[in-house]
Design an enzyme around this catalytic site. Sequence first.
Site, PDB file in Angstrom:
ATOM      1  CG  HIS A   2      -1.696  -0.949   1.495  1.00 39.51           C
ATOM      2  ND1 HIS A   2      -3.133  -1.003   1.411  1.00 39.51           N
ATOM      3  CD2 HIS A   2      -1.414  -2.502   1.976  1.00 39.51           C
ATOM      4  CE1 HIS A   2      -3.674  -2.249   1.776  1.00 39.51           C
ATOM      5  NE2 HIS A   2      -2.630  -3.051   2.173  1.00 39.51           N
ATOM      6  CD  GLU A  36      -1.254   1.378   4.335  1.00 39.31           C
ATOM      7  OE1 GLU A  36      -0.850   1.942   3.480  1.00 39.31           O
ATOM      8  OE2 GLU A  36      -2.155   0.901   4.719  1.00 39.31           O
ATOM      9  CG  ASP A  55      -3.215   1.892  -1.830  1.00 39.03           C
ATOM     10  OD1 ASP A  55      -4.415   1.785  -2.206  1.00 39.03           O
ATOM     11  OD2 ASP A  55      -2.677   1.496  -0.989  1.00 39.03           O
TER      12      ASP A  55
HETATM   13 ZN    ZN Z   1      -4.059   0.795   0.418  1.00 38.32          ZN
END
Ligand code: ZN
Length: 198
Positions: free
Chosen positions: A51, A133, A179
């Site tokens: 992400h 992330e 993303d």
């Molecule tokens: Zn995401």
Amino acid sequence: MRRRRTVVRARKAAPRLAIDAAGYANLARRVPSPNHDSRPAGATVTLVVVHGISLPPGEFGGDGIEALFTNRLDPAAHPYYAGIAALRVSAHFLIRRDGTLVQFVGCGERAWHAGESSWRGQLRCNDYSVGIELEGADDVPYATAQYAMLARLVRALRRRYPIVDVAGHGDVAPGRKTDPGTAFDWPRLHRLLAPRSR
Ligand SMILES: [Zn+2]
């Protein structure tokens, strides 16, 4: 004539990143998130979902991401926060712009990062994935230190779990998410993950 002694220092190798049996990385700073639950019985971790996130959007270095994942984001702190402060979300890991690794949820647990999603016909990616992330934005190049840490982390995860694929959030939730975005250099990640030839 005096002879100079040359002291050759052994170059210190970077410590090896390892994931323990509960799914915690030895080199991560831990910021526990309550936003997780158990994986379904029998679930095996086979997928890594990459992400990109920044809070406020496009701004790096602040506390927003960690605040969001620990349910302490102040809805009044930024106009964008009012719409997301009530979300109950998390990821297993965050890699900051400088490559620092933060862990919110043990990989043995289910973090809440992918939402409605599917990969290779298998629904609910949260059940069987690790969410990572990267602090960033879809159209801003990610940092070299982030690629390096991401590759180390994926290698460490592969030593612990039978990881088959690394996919983007936009790949597992197309039409809903984009993303880590067009700025994420997949060939670069794959080069870093390729077995080293020597
Ligand atoms: Zn995401």
